[in-house]
Write an enzyme that holds these catalytic residues in place. Structure first.
Site, PDB file in Angstrom:
ATOM      1  N   ASP A 290       0.846  -1.193   0.000  1.00 40.68           N
ATOM      2  CA  ASP A 290       0.000   0.000   0.000  1.00 40.68           C
ATOM      3  C   ASP A 290       0.884   1.248   0.000  1.00 40.68           C
ATOM      4  O   ASP A 290       2.094   1.187  -0.228  1.00 40.68           O
ATOM      5  CB  ASP A 290      -0.949  -0.047   1.196  1.00 40.68           C
ATOM      6  CG  ASP A 290      -2.297   0.605   0.914  1.00 40.68           C
ATOM      7  OD1 ASP A 290      -2.295   1.665   0.283  1.00 40.68           O
ATOM      8  OD2 ASP A 290      -3.332   0.060   1.341  1.00 40.68           O
ATOM      9  N   ASP A 403      -6.235   2.703  -6.893  1.00 40.79           N
ATOM     10  CA  ASP A 403      -7.144   3.007  -5.792  1.00 40.79           C
ATOM     11  C   ASP A 403      -7.715   4.414  -5.952  1.00 40.79           C
ATOM     12  O   ASP A 403      -7.159   5.256  -6.669  1.00 40.79           O
ATOM     13  CB  ASP A 403      -6.390   2.901  -4.464  1.00 40.79           C
ATOM     14  CG  ASP A 403      -7.310   2.683  -3.278  1.00 40.79           C
ATOM     15  OD1 ASP A 403      -8.525   2.494  -3.487  1.00 40.79           O
ATOM     16  OD2 ASP A 403      -6.812   2.678  -2.136  1.00 40.79           O
ATOM     17  N   GLU A 406     -12.772   6.481  -8.214  1.00 38.62           N
ATOM     18  CA  GLU A 406     -14.161   6.857  -8.527  1.00 38.62           C
ATOM     19  C   GLU A 406     -14.266   8.082  -9.455  1.00 38.62           C
ATOM     20  O   GLU A 406     -15.189   8.090 -10.280  1.00 38.62           O
ATOM     21  CB  GLU A 406     -14.942   7.102  -7.229  1.00 38.62           C
ATOM     22  CG  GLU A 406     -15.120   5.880  -6.366  1.00 38.62           C
ATOM     23  CD  GLU A 406     -13.857   5.531  -5.588  1.00 38.62           C
ATOM     24  OE1 GLU A 406     -13.699   4.347  -5.246  1.00 38.62           O
ATOM     25  OE2 GLU A 406     -13.008   6.417  -5.358  1.00 38.62           O
ATOM     26  N   GLU A 408     -12.303   9.526  -5.953  1.00 36.18           N
ATOM     27  CA  GLU A 408     -12.850   9.697  -4.619  1.00 36.18           C
ATOM     28  C   GLU A 408     -13.254  11.147  -4.363  1.00 36.18           C
ATOM     29  O   GLU A 408     -14.260  11.413  -3.713  1.00 36.18           O
ATOM     30  CB  GLU A 408     -11.843   9.227  -3.562  1.00 36.18           C
ATOM     31  CG  GLU A 408     -12.402   9.273  -2.164  1.00 36.18           C
ATOM     32  CD  GLU A 408     -11.527   8.546  -1.158  1.00 36.18           C
ATOM     33  OE1 GLU A 408     -10.937   9.235  -0.322  1.00 36.18           O
ATOM     34  OE2 GLU A 408     -11.446   7.305  -1.220  1.00 36.18           O
ATOM     35  N   ARG A 459     -11.160  -0.228  -7.983  1.00 34.74           N
ATOM     36  CA  ARG A 459     -12.418  -0.310  -7.250  1.00 34.74           C
ATOM     37  C   ARG A 459     -13.539   0.489  -7.914  1.00 34.74           C
ATOM     38  O   ARG A 459     -14.634   0.583  -7.350  1.00 34.74           O
ATOM     39  CB  ARG A 459     -12.226   0.119  -5.799  1.00 34.74           C
ATOM     40  CG  ARG A 459     -12.072   1.599  -5.550  1.00 34.74           C
ATOM     41  CD  ARG A 459     -11.897   1.904  -4.056  1.00 34.74           C
ATOM     42  NE  ARG A 459     -12.003   3.322  -3.787  1.00 34.74           N
ATOM     43  CZ  ARG A 459     -11.787   3.872  -2.603  1.00 34.74           C
ATOM     44  NH1 ARG A 459     -11.423   3.115  -1.580  1.00 34.74           N
ATOM     45  NH2 ARG A 459     -11.921   5.172  -2.415  1.00 34.74           N
ATOM     46  N   ASP A 476     -13.979  -0.399   1.112  1.00 30.87           N
ATOM     47  CA  ASP A 476     -13.551  -0.353   2.508  1.00 30.87           C
ATOM     48  C   ASP A 476     -14.669  -0.809   3.440  1.00 30.87           C
ATOM     49  O   ASP A 476     -15.275  -0.022   4.170  1.00 30.87           O
ATOM     50  CB  ASP A 476     -13.110   1.064   2.864  1.00 30.87           C
ATOM     51  CG  ASP A 476     -11.887   1.508   2.067  1.00 30.87           C
ATOM     52  OD1 ASP A 476     -11.183   0.632   1.535  1.00 30.87           O
ATOM     53  OD2 ASP A 476     -11.648   2.724   1.980  1.00 30.87           O
ATOM     54  N   HIS A 536      -7.174  -8.212   3.703  1.00 25.14           N
ATOM     55  CA  HIS A 536      -6.630  -6.853   3.662  1.00 25.14           C
ATOM     56  C   HIS A 536      -7.357  -6.024   4.705  1.00 25.14           C
ATOM     57  O   HIS A 536      -8.583  -6.104   4.819  1.00 25.14           O
ATOM     58  CB  HIS A 536      -6.823  -6.237   2.276  1.00 25.14           C
ATOM     59  CG  HIS A 536      -6.295  -4.838   2.151  1.00 25.14           C
ATOM     60  ND1 HIS A 536      -4.945  -4.565   2.128  1.00 25.14           N
ATOM     61  CD2 HIS A 536      -6.919  -3.640   2.051  1.00 25.14           C
ATOM     62  CE1 HIS A 536      -4.761  -3.262   1.995  1.00 25.14           C
ATOM     63  NE2 HIS A 536      -5.956  -2.668   1.961  1.00 25.14           N
TER      64      HIS A 536
END
Length: 814
Positions: A290, A403, A406, A408, A459, A476, A536
């Site tokens: 990560d 990651d 979207e 985010e 994601r 998450d 995870h």
């Protein structure tokens, strides 16, 4: 910057004129026929109706002088389709062998029929009003609707009004109407798919505002949709992906165990966790690193996209050492470049950052710092972004994790450059961002690393993203029993639309101040039968089993070993998914599409054709309900024979969850492995669950080298076909081999056939007409060849079966 400002102002003016006018009814004027369908000329522009195969038709409304984005959903060229056209004064009728469209001329509307039954009706054509575009479709009474992507709502989403805006839902559990991966489409129990080819911010109203109407609205984007109809849901998925693009076959190691946490802070820590798995002899195939690989803190470093050499002093050697041990290294990346990162000036100079209204790189604050967003739609930005991946993959990185895609945080006054169109506001492309990001990584892999099968874990995306090999996960999730409960529903819903690699953070990700060993064990038991096995979590509770008690390790060891022993079965599921789109996790209604209770089932599911799995999602239970479809089933662990067509309470302990096998199933298994790289495929155990209720069954096992891209297209694979037939007092099994050569292909296959649920000891066994003796001692069986042994206690017959020639036939007489 004045030209940029003028272009944006002009775009906003055009959008205002286009969307804020009152909705005008559209009327047919003329048409012309094409090889794929029709192009209608109306009083407002053109409407293209194009069949991509006999089951799938795309309808695209094109207003005069309005540029539209390229299709996200469609990824293949249309196939030749035989069409018939009839017309009269009121309507046109266009039909293929599978679909019939009745087009009303004035006002324009389109009705879709299959076998004379109305599926749905496009009631008013393209709707443009209140700053949005959209469509209204009819719904039948009692019609059930799956779809709309990741939501925790139950399997039937009808009656909900749902936002189409990919958005993180941190710490979700048993309810969520908006999550990371929304999909602008539905699957009806009337066996049609309705999919809107649009990546803009929007809304999907599934009979909420008006019970008999489905409404789609979007803040821009493409005014197009695809309708697919077929006899069964698996056929629906296959026909859809024949248009949208099938998911590629990933490398075999994708099915192994991953070490993953938020996160490993140093090279020494990463090396230590890999060694811990090896010391405890728990299998491992990948380590996921990560965000600490590019900086020592959570904030301030995102966008460096390069190793922190103080924490990881020799990453190239670490990557090489891991690879030599059969462990792939996957790195997290994000599309945010912080203004404090080492790459900010470089990214700005490369025009990689999406602009704001002033034409300058748009900056904003979010959790990780002050940042800009990579404009993945802009070819210049995409090229700059890919070069960072190219550097990492050249170093030996084994997979890419995208990651926060979207995105985010995506301010509405961010603009993206689309070739051929120009600048578009964030809301016009928001849900397409992850799609385009996956596309640029996939294209880069195929161009610059053609000998590798891409690994791209993300994601967020949109309809069509599956063709780039996207491996999505469910975000998450809360580390709680409530977080575990919806994972089957989330996976099944996504799998119906081509995203067969959807999986969860095993054990849960967010929260959970005290370790709950029972919850952890139950989640990892379920994970054996989900596409990706990746525990995870936030690091205050270790997600890796090696850091827990010996009791936890001992409980989970046989489950992790089972995951690896099922590798030939699971890899065949991956092959099936790449060929037909049928997901690895399948709803129970695949076995009986007319059973409404199976359509609503959101806990039990099918793992391929053979298994039914019912994860235990409550603490302290000693039994667990299983909604068992019609037919005969066997308990995978005890061998107990069960009659379907009922809800059964199955006994469970901490060591078991309900795992059942359908009668007539073939299940190939291998010996225990420490890494998938050790898999050879020469010596396999083939389990067959015989039952008088199943007169005939068949199965095909897929084998290749596990790494070569496009192995099927190149003919570098083998299919091993198994068929069984029961007649009176005789069971006949036929075996055959088909396919070409590939690196490491065994010249012969040494199968140990295990026949379950035997009707006592067989009187005689013949292999290709040659008598096979049945011995009483398992030790003698282990040493011999062309030999059988009957395990009376378990009602199992074991037969050694070398498969060298193209075909073999085994006959058992009772």
């Amino acid at each position: 910057m004045q030209p940029v400002i003028m272009r944006i102002a002009g775009l906003l003016l055009l959008l205002g004129l286009l969307f804020n006018s009152s909705q005008a009814v559209e009327h047919y004027q003329s048409h012309r026929q094409t090889a794929q369908g029709l192009i209608l000329t109306t009083d407002q522009g053109e409407v293209s109706i194009a069949f991509y195969n006999a089951h799938s038709v795309a309808v695209w409304y094109q207003r005069s002088a309005v540029l539209q984005q390229d299709s996200l959903l469609i990824g293949t060229a249309p196939q030749p389709v035989a069409l018939q056209l009839a017309l009269d004064e009121q309507q046109l009728t266009l039909q293929s062998d599978a679909l019939q469209l009745v087009i009303n001329k004035s006002p324009l509307s389109i009705a879709f029929y299959r076998d004379g039954e109305l599926l749905t009706r496009d009631q008013a054509g393209l709707i443009q009003a209140d700053g949005q575009l959209g469509f209204d479709f009819s719904l039948a009474e009692q019609e059930k609707l799956a779809g709309a992507g990741q939501r925790v709502l139950g399997m039937d989403r009808r009656g909900h009004k749902l936002p189409l805006y990919n958005k993180a839902h941190y710490g979700y559990s048993t309810e969520s109407s908006q999550m990371y991966f929304s999909l602008a489409g539905i699957l009806s129990d009337k066996n049609y798919l309705l999919l809107f080819d649009n990546g803009a911010t929007g809304e999907l109203d599934l009979g909420h505002s008006q019970a008999d109407q489905l409404r789609f609205r979007a803040q821009g984007g493409r005014s197009s949709y695809l309708l697919v109809a077929a006899d069964t849901t698996p056929e629906l998925i296959q026909q859809y992906l024949a248009v949208s693009g099938k998911p590629p076959l990933p490398a075999r190691w994708t099915l192994g165990n991953y070490a993953s946490r938020f996160g490993y802070r140093t090279e020494a820590e990463a090396r230590a966790v890999v060694q811990k798995f090896r010391d405890l002899k728990l299998p491992l195939d990948a380590i996921v690193i990560d965000l600490y690989w590019f900086g020592p803190d959570i904030q301030g470093h995102m966008g460096n996209l390069d190793w922190d050499r103080e924490a990881f002093p020799n990453p190239e050697q670490m990557l090489a050492d891991f690879a030599a041990d059969g462990v792939k290294t996957i790195l997290v990346t994000e599309p945010f470049i912080l203004t404090t990162s080492k790459r900010w000036d470089e990214a700005v100079a490369a025009s990689a950052i999406a602009p704001g209204p002033d034409g300058q790189p748009k900056t904003f604050d979010f959790y990780f710092g002050n940042t800009g967003l990579v404009d993945v739609f802009n070819p210049k930005a995409a090229d700059w972004f890919w070069q960072r991946y190219h550097e990492l993959l050249t170093q030996g990185v084994g997979g890419i994790w995208g990651d926060l895609g979207e995105p985010e945080v995506h301010p509405a006054d961010t603009y993206h450059y689309l070739p051929g169109i120009g600048l578009q506001p964030a809301d016009a492309v928001h849900n397409a961002y992850g799609h385009r990001w996956a596309e640029l990584v996939h294209q880069g892999y195929r161009r610059d690393f053609p000998a590798q099968r891409p690994f791209i874990m993300m994601r967020a995306g949109s309809l069509g993203s599956q063709r780039f090999g996207m491996v999505p996960w469910t975000g998450d999730v809360d580390r709680s029993w409530g977080g575990l409960k919806p994972q089957v529903e989330l996976a099944l819903q996504m799998g119906l639309f081509g995203f067969g690699w959807i999986h969860s953070d095993l054990g849960g990700f967010a929260g959970g101040e005290v370790f709950d060993p029972e919850l952890y064990i139950r989640w990892l038991q379920y994970g054996v039968f989900q596409p990706v096995y990746r525990p995870h979590a936030q690091e205050h509770i270790a997600p890796e089993p090696v850091f827990h008690s010996q009791e936890v390790i001992n409980t989970l060891r046989p489950w992790l070993e089972l995951r690896y022993r099922l590798l030939p079965y699971n890899y065949t599921l991956a092959y099936q998914h790449s060929q037909s789109g049928i997901p690895l996790m399948r709803p129970l209604f695949f076995l009986d599409e007319q059973n409404p209770a199976l359509r609503d089932e959101a806990n039990s599911y099918l793992w391929g054709d053979a298994f039914l799995v019912a994860p235990v999602t409550e603490p302290g239970v000693t039994s667990w309900p299983v909604n068992l479809p019609q037919g005969v089933w066997f308990d995978f662990f005890s061998g107990e024979r069960l009659e379907g067509g009922q809800v059964l309470q199955r006994p469970v302990t901490i060591d078991t969850i309900p795992v059942l096998v359908k009668a007539g199933s073939f299940i190939p298994m291998t010996d225990s492995l420490q890494r998938t790289a050790d898999y050879q495929g020469k010596a396999l155990t083939l389990h067959y669950y015989a039952d008088q209720s199943v007169a005939a069954s068949q199965y095909s096992l897929f084998e290749d080298d596990g790494v070569t891209p496009d192995s099927v297209a190149k003919g570098q694979y083998e299919l091993l076909h198994f068929a069984a037939r029961t007649e009176d007092n005789r069971l006949t099994l036929n075996f055959s081999r088909e396919g070409g050569e590939y690196q490491g292909k065994p010249a012969s296959r040494d199968f140990t056939l295990v026949l379950h649920n035997q009707r006592g000891k067989a009187r005689k066994i013949y292999l290709d007409g040659r008598y096979i003796p049945i011995v009483a001692q398992p030790q003698r069986f282990a040493r011999g060849e062309n030999i059988a042994w009957y395990d009376k206690a378990n009602k199992q017959l074991h037969i050694k079966l070398p498969l060298k020639a193209a075909t073999k036939q085994l006959q058992l007489h009772y």
